[in-house]
Each structure stands twice: as C-alpha cells, then as structure tokens.
Design a protein around this motif. Sequence first.
Motif, PDB file in Angstrom:
ATOM      1  N   GLN A 703       0.858  -1.188   0.000  1.00  0.00           N
ATOM      2  CA  GLN A 703       0.000   0.000   0.000  1.00  0.00           C
ATOM      3  C   GLN A 703       0.894   1.238   0.000  1.00  0.00           C
ATOM      4  O   GLN A 703       1.836   1.343   0.790  1.00  0.00           O
ATOM      5  CB  GLN A 703      -0.910   0.018   1.239  1.00  0.00           C
ATOM      6  CG  GLN A 703      -1.974  -1.090   1.224  1.00  0.00           C
ATOM      7  CD  GLN A 703      -2.890  -0.995   2.430  1.00  0.00           C
ATOM      8  OE1 GLN A 703      -2.527  -0.403   3.441  1.00  0.00           O
ATOM      9  NE2 GLN A 703      -4.076  -1.568   2.313  1.00  0.00           N
ATOM     10  N   ALA A 706       0.435   7.348   2.238  1.00  0.00           N
ATOM     11  CA  ALA A 706      -0.336   8.550   1.842  1.00  0.00           C
ATOM     12  C   ALA A 706       0.555   9.792   1.842  1.00  0.00           C
ATOM     13  O   ALA A 706       1.346  10.005   2.761  1.00  0.00           O
ATOM     14  CB  ALA A 706      -1.506   8.736   2.796  1.00  0.00           C
ATOM     15  N   ASN A 739      -9.923   6.314   7.794  1.00  0.00           N
ATOM     16  CA  ASN A 739      -8.754   5.436   7.615  1.00  0.00           C
ATOM     17  C   ASN A 739      -8.495   4.554   8.831  1.00  0.00           C
ATOM     18  O   ASN A 739      -7.964   3.455   8.712  1.00  0.00           O
ATOM     19  CB  ASN A 739      -7.518   6.295   7.339  1.00  0.00           C
ATOM     20  CG  ASN A 739      -6.330   5.476   6.869  1.00  0.00           C
ATOM     21  OD1 ASN A 739      -6.499   4.556   6.085  1.00  0.00           O
ATOM     22  ND2 ASN A 739      -5.159   5.808   7.363  1.00  0.00           N
ATOM     23  N   GLN A 766      -8.477  10.476   6.083  1.00  0.00           N
ATOM     24  CA  GLN A 766      -7.352  10.706   5.179  1.00  0.00           C
ATOM     25  C   GLN A 766      -7.748  10.327   3.758  1.00  0.00           C
ATOM     26  O   GLN A 766      -8.498   9.369   3.545  1.00  0.00           O
ATOM     27  CB  GLN A 766      -6.132   9.870   5.617  1.00  0.00           C
ATOM     28  CG  GLN A 766      -4.827  10.280   4.974  1.00  0.00           C
ATOM     29  CD  GLN A 766      -3.639   9.597   5.618  1.00  0.00           C
ATOM     30  OE1 GLN A 766      -3.745   8.483   6.103  1.00  0.00           O
ATOM     31  NE2 GLN A 766      -2.512  10.292   5.646  1.00  0.00           N
ATOM     32  N   SER A 767      -7.233  11.103   2.806  1.00  0.00           N
ATOM     33  CA  SER A 767      -7.493  10.835   1.397  1.00  0.00           C
ATOM     34  C   SER A 767      -6.168  10.579   0.702  1.00  0.00           C
ATOM     35  O   SER A 767      -5.146  11.199   1.029  1.00  0.00           O
ATOM     36  CB  SER A 767      -8.196  12.019   0.727  1.00  0.00           C
ATOM     37  OG  SER A 767      -8.237  11.846  -0.677  1.00  0.00           O
ATOM     38  N   SER A 768      -6.179   9.671  -0.249  1.00  0.00           N
ATOM     39  CA  SER A 768      -4.964   9.380  -1.003  1.00  0.00           C
ATOM     40  C   SER A 768      -4.805  10.304  -2.205  1.00  0.00           C
ATOM     41  O   SER A 768      -3.818  10.209  -2.927  1.00  0.00           O
ATOM     42  CB  SER A 768      -4.988   7.921  -1.482  1.00  0.00           C
ATOM     43  OG  SER A 768      -6.120   7.704  -2.318  1.00  0.00           O
ATOM     44  N   GLU A 769      -5.802  11.220  -2.428  1.00  0.00           N
ATOM     45  CA  GLU A 769      -5.795  12.043  -3.634  1.00  0.00           C
ATOM     46  C   GLU A 769      -5.560  13.526  -3.360  1.00  0.00           C
ATOM     47  O   GLU A 769      -5.041  14.241  -4.207  1.00  0.00           O
ATOM     48  CB  GLU A 769      -7.118  11.872  -4.374  1.00  0.00           C
ATOM     49  CG  GLU A 769      -7.368  10.428  -4.817  1.00  0.00           C
ATOM     50  CD  GLU A 769      -8.750  10.258  -5.424  1.00  0.00           C
ATOM     51  OE1 GLU A 769      -9.549  11.215  -5.349  1.00  0.00           O
ATOM     52  OE2 GLU A 769      -9.032   9.170  -5.954  1.00  0.00           O
TER      53      GLU A 769
END
Length: 798
Positions: A703, A706, A739, A766-769
């Motif tokens: 993974q 982030a 998350n 949390q955002s990965s983008e």
Amino acid sequence: MKVPIKWLKDYIDIDLSPKELAHVLTMSGTESGLKYIGESWEGVIIGQIAGIDPHPNADRLRLATVNTGSGMQTVVCGAPNLAIGDKIAFASVGAYLTDGHTGEKSVLKPAKIRGVESCGMVCSEMELGLSKNHEGILVLANDAPLGKPLAEFLSDIVLDIDVTPNRPDLLSVIGVAWEVAAITGKKVKLPDLAYEEAGDVIDKQVSIAIADADLCPRYCASLITGVKIGESPEWLKQRLTACGLRPISNIVDVTNYVMFEYGQPLHSFDYDKIKTKKIVVRRAKNGEVMQTLDDIERKLSDNTLMITDGGKSVAIAGVMGGANSDITDNTTTILLESANFNAASIHYTSHNLKLVSEASMRFERGIRPDLTVHALRRATQLILQLAGGCAAKGIVDVYPQKQERKSLNLRRSEIKRILGVEFSDEQVFDTLTSMGFEVDIHPGKEYMVTAPYWRSDINIEVDLIEELARIIGYENIPTTLLSGSIAHQEPNHLMDLKSRVRQTLVGFGFDEVITYSLTNREALAKAYASNALPKEPLKLDNAMSAEQEYLRANLRSGLLSVLESNLRHEEGPIRIFELNRIYIKREKELPEEPEIVCGLMYNPEQEKVWPVHTPPFDFFTVKGIIESLLSSLNVKADFRETNDDSLRPGYQAEVIVNSSKIGVIGEVHPKVAAAFDIAEKVYMFELNVSSLLPYALQSNEYQVIARFPSVIRDIALVLDSSVTHKQVVDIISKFSLVNEVTLFDVYSGKQVESGKKSLAYRLIFQSSEHTLTDVEVDKVLEQLLKKLEGALGATLRA
C-alpha cells in the motif's frame, strides 16, 4: 546389557583393549560403555578366617581372626555365614568402601565396637560395590591366593551395552561374541552341549500340550532327577553378580546364567509338585487368580498365557512362576522349561501385572523359537555338573507350527543403490558369514542369504544391506558428490506458520513449554468447571501406567499444571504457551490431530514499587495479544461472546476469522483455577493453528504511503448497553475517508442514563488524492453520526 569381558573371552579371542572394543562396537551401531569392577578396591586383600570367638559384650556379634598372609587381625563381625577356613575379602583401615546401611561411599576408620577394637572389615558384596546384598560376607573360592589384592583375583571390566529394541540377540553374551567376531575377524567358540542321558525316556514321564499355539509357538523341556540344591560355585556367582543379578541357588543361577549366555529365558519346576506329570499351555480365563512366587495373588485376563498342569496354574508364561511349583531345598527332580512365547502377549502381561523382568524383556523383543533347544541342552548340562543328578533320555519338543528359516535375495544392484558403493563377492561373503549367516553366491547379480537362528531382526533385503554397512564400517564408505539434480523442496506451510507463531509469542514475553501427550482422564477433566469432558478422549490399549492411559484432548490441563508448579517457586508475572498436537477421537477412523497453540497469562495485583510496576493482566490484555499475533500473520479477526466451560462466563470470547471459529480467549473459570490451587486470576487463549493456516497463507499487499495529511476527530457516543463495539466499528469503517478507528474510553455511571454507556472513539480521516478540508471531514462526520443514530440509536455525548 552388561557383558563381563572375562566371560566374553570364553567364546572369542580378543586382542583389543577394553576401550578399543567399546569403541568399535559403538561405531558398528552397538553403543557400548565400560564399567570397572574392583577399581576402588585399594586396601582390600584376600584373607582367610582362622578363628571365631564370641563377642564379650554382644550376643549377635563375633570376633573373627583373619589371616592376611602377613599376620593375624581381629575383626568384629555380625555376618551369619562366618566359617573357619573360608577365603574372604578383608579391608584394612583406610579402604574406600560402600556403607552397608546408607549405601554411601566412605573411608574405613578404626573403631571400637562394644568395647572391642576392630582392625578392619570382612566385606559383603554391597560394601565392595558388587551388589546390594549385605546380609552376609562375600565368600571366595578356595583357590583364591591368600594375601593378594582382591582386585587381582576378582576384578573385571564389564561392557555396558545399550541394546536397541530390534536386537534381542545382543541380550546374550554369545550374541555379543558374534558381533565382536564380525568386527575383528575372529572365530566364535560355542560351548559343547553334550551330556549323558542316563535316565528313562522322558516321554514316559512327562507330556506337553499347547492349547494356544498363537501365543506359544514352541515349548521344550528336559527332566533331571536326583539333583541336590545348594550354592553355586564362585565363578558362576561372580559372573551373575557382574551382570547385575543376585545369586540364589545352583538351579536358579544356572537358568539365569544360560539366559545371559544364549538370550533364551528358562524356568525350572519342582517336578514332584506337578501331580499330573503334564504341562498344558493355555490362555488364562478372565478373572482367574494365581499366587505367584512373590506370594501375591494376581487377577488375570484372557490375554495372559498360563503354564498349567492340566488343572491348576503353575506359572505365568514368560513372566513369573507360581508359588505352588517353585524350587525349594527339598527339591530332587527338576522339570526344566525352555519355550518361545508371543512377544506382544508377554509385553502386555508383564506391564499389566507390573512384573517387568530380564526374561520378559527378552521375550517381548521377539526372540527366535530355534533358541529353545540350544539353551535347554546347555542348562541341562550345567545342572548335571553343578547339582548332580541324572538326565532323562531325550527332551520334549512341541513345535506345532514350525517356522522354517527363509532365505533372502540380496542383489548387488540394490547394495549399490542404497549405499552408493560396490562390494566384492569376497567382502559380502566374509562379512555375512562372520556373523553366522549362510551365503550362497549366484554368479552375476545376487546372493541367497539365510540369517542365523539367533537373529530375529533380519526380515527383508535392506536389513542385510545395513549389516554390510555396519560391519564393513560407515567410515569406509567413500564420500562422493551428489549426482543428478536435487529434488525440489515443497514448502511446509504449517511448519512455517508454527515457527512464526512461536517467534511472535516469544517476542511478546512468553516462555514455551512442552507437556506430555499422554495423561489421564482426571487430569483432562480438571480443565473444565463442570469437571466433565466435552468429548470422550482416546484411550491406549496398552498403557504403561494409569497416569498415562489417554492421549490428551486439550493443552489446557497440562499448561495449568505447569503454571501450578511454577507458582510454588515464583510469584509472577508468568506468561507461558505450548504449540502442539491434541488428539480428538473419531469413530472407526484414526484420531484428528490438529495443531493447537494455548497460552496462559498470570500477574496478580502487587504492591507498587518504584520505578518498576507491571499492572495486572485483564481480558483486554489477552485480547490485545491475540489481535497482535493475528495481525503479524496478516489475519483479521472478530470476537464474539461464547460459552466455554473452562472460562469465566461474561469474561470470554471466541475468535472468528472469516465466519469460522478458530479459538477462544478469556479469564480461566475460578473453579478451574481452584482445582489447580491457583488463587489469583489467570487469562487463557487458545487457537487452532491448523484451522488458521488457510488464512495465514495470504500475502501482504503493498500500500502506497499517503502523501496527504490526516485529520483527527474524537467523538463520544451514548448507546444502549447491549450495543457492541464491533457494531459501531462496522458502520464507521464503511465510510471511505475513515482510515482508522480506535476506541479509547468506555464509561457507564452517573454521567449517562441507566441502561446506557459511553464509547469514545478517535477517528482518523485521510485521502490518497488530496488534502482534506474541515468542510469535507465535517460532512462525512455528520453522515456517519446520522447512520449510527439510525442503526444503533447513538447520540453524541454532551
């Protein structure tokens, strides 16, 4: 097996030193050590009783005047067998002897006994370390040289051989002689078995019938009349003593001597006490009772083989004689038995009756029926020499299902395939014939080999190949590189998983223990509050003892016993685990044998001592251990209430992986803890490692870390007391921007309504983008709270 080297030399010339002999035997697969008789006899000489006078102050003591060859010494002695003219072992002051009362080694000191000074000691067998017999002094042979050190006359070196179960031939001096002959190239000299048969034909005086030939393949007997019961000569007593046996009388000593010489047990009956003059070998009747030589009445089963006179029982076959047919000082006619009995039957009987002996040890290893006649003739010969009498013409030999010796086909190609080396015809022939094998060489490819009558362990071709490798020498097989490709190794996933589980638990501070697989029903039941087993455990057919008659159905009882034992020596904290098999009974099938890991955690409340203080363990401690263990295996587990009889109700849970139960955790039930004398709380976990295996095989997926920061929100929810943490987490986790969810507080009390509780969570968004804004987080949080309110009736705590 103890083999005096002096006795061994009667059958083979030995040029090697004792150490060299023990070494070459060990290198050929017969592990051997050495015991030195007479090593500590410094200060002990051969003396002679010159006079005996009463002790002036003690009725039971006498004053013995001992001729030492250089003078006379007076010794106070209480032995009943003092006799003028006897040669004895005399220890002077300073000799190192075994105390006849304590069994401890000590230095002989000058002493006054009841007012009379004793200048030394007339020694018993125990004081010289020969045996445990200290009821009388050791009387030496008349030809013992007066004044000489005892060690020069009586010392010996004994081979102490560790005999493997498949080699009963090595439980005999002659069997060892054949082994030495094969290694050294010497010839074996066997005793001449001839004796005069001057009596009537034996068939007219006794008859033998075998009713159960499956338990008694062969039964032989001889008859000697006019014998005189007495002591054995010194040479015989010395040899038996060196082998660890106590001499008894000439007849009994001869049967023991021949048993050690040939490896065939024998038994002597008082012929006049067998009223029917008939021997019938049959199974015992269930519940049949017999009084054995030790004057104990024994209840028998139909698995026990009996020697009877057609009516009453006179012996338990291969184990012990009966009190109604034993040899006494008045015996004049001997019926001598030499028989072959079923190995499994003798093993069962001897262990069931707790009568394990030198005889039963040989029978249960499966000696050959062919030994019976050789040993019988040798014993009859010795009895005639040592007890006099007259032997009947012939012997009785009942052999209903004669076992012919079979020849084995030994292929040259198979020798090379197994050992990786080729031997010449001469090497093969000489090696096998030196051990007594008959070898017929077939030109070209093979040999036909017949094993000698005393070897019961040679049954297939590879047994012969092993004999070649042993005697020629493993060290003489040349070392060569492997040819061809190495076989692909298939991974053993279960073994790998067990190793990972062990390493992880050790890293958590646990110590691994190993307990016995065999136990008893009561010990298994102690691990349950109801003291009742959930399933019937698997019972052994031939248990060694009542304490080890069941295969364990759980690891819990063994671990709790270990904890109980450790608590006698330390207070804690204690963390222990065991990873091993249990055995679950299945009808008409082999038992199921899952691999289980079971652990215990014990740490009672202790006084706080700065700076070190370990808080006591609780349910959440053991839950955290299991969660961390499973996380290290990339396995996600759920927990739900259960009802395990070993654990305290309300303080236990079952471990669920992918809807399957793989274990339990919880506090050990107070009744169970009390059964093991444990006063404080103990926490337990148990996982079925075999069931866990399919889930632990899944590999971790990479993974991406982030790139964008997280946002943290803490919320406190008021819910009904019946709502579980899992229900809350399941709902929260469905929101994609959440998350991580962590429970950090649980509260119930005055600050919340009755029947309610407060659960406080830390949520990480949390955002990965992209970087989340407060508006985005608040919107998701609002949706999340509405979902919780609708599904679980949750409200935010004010």
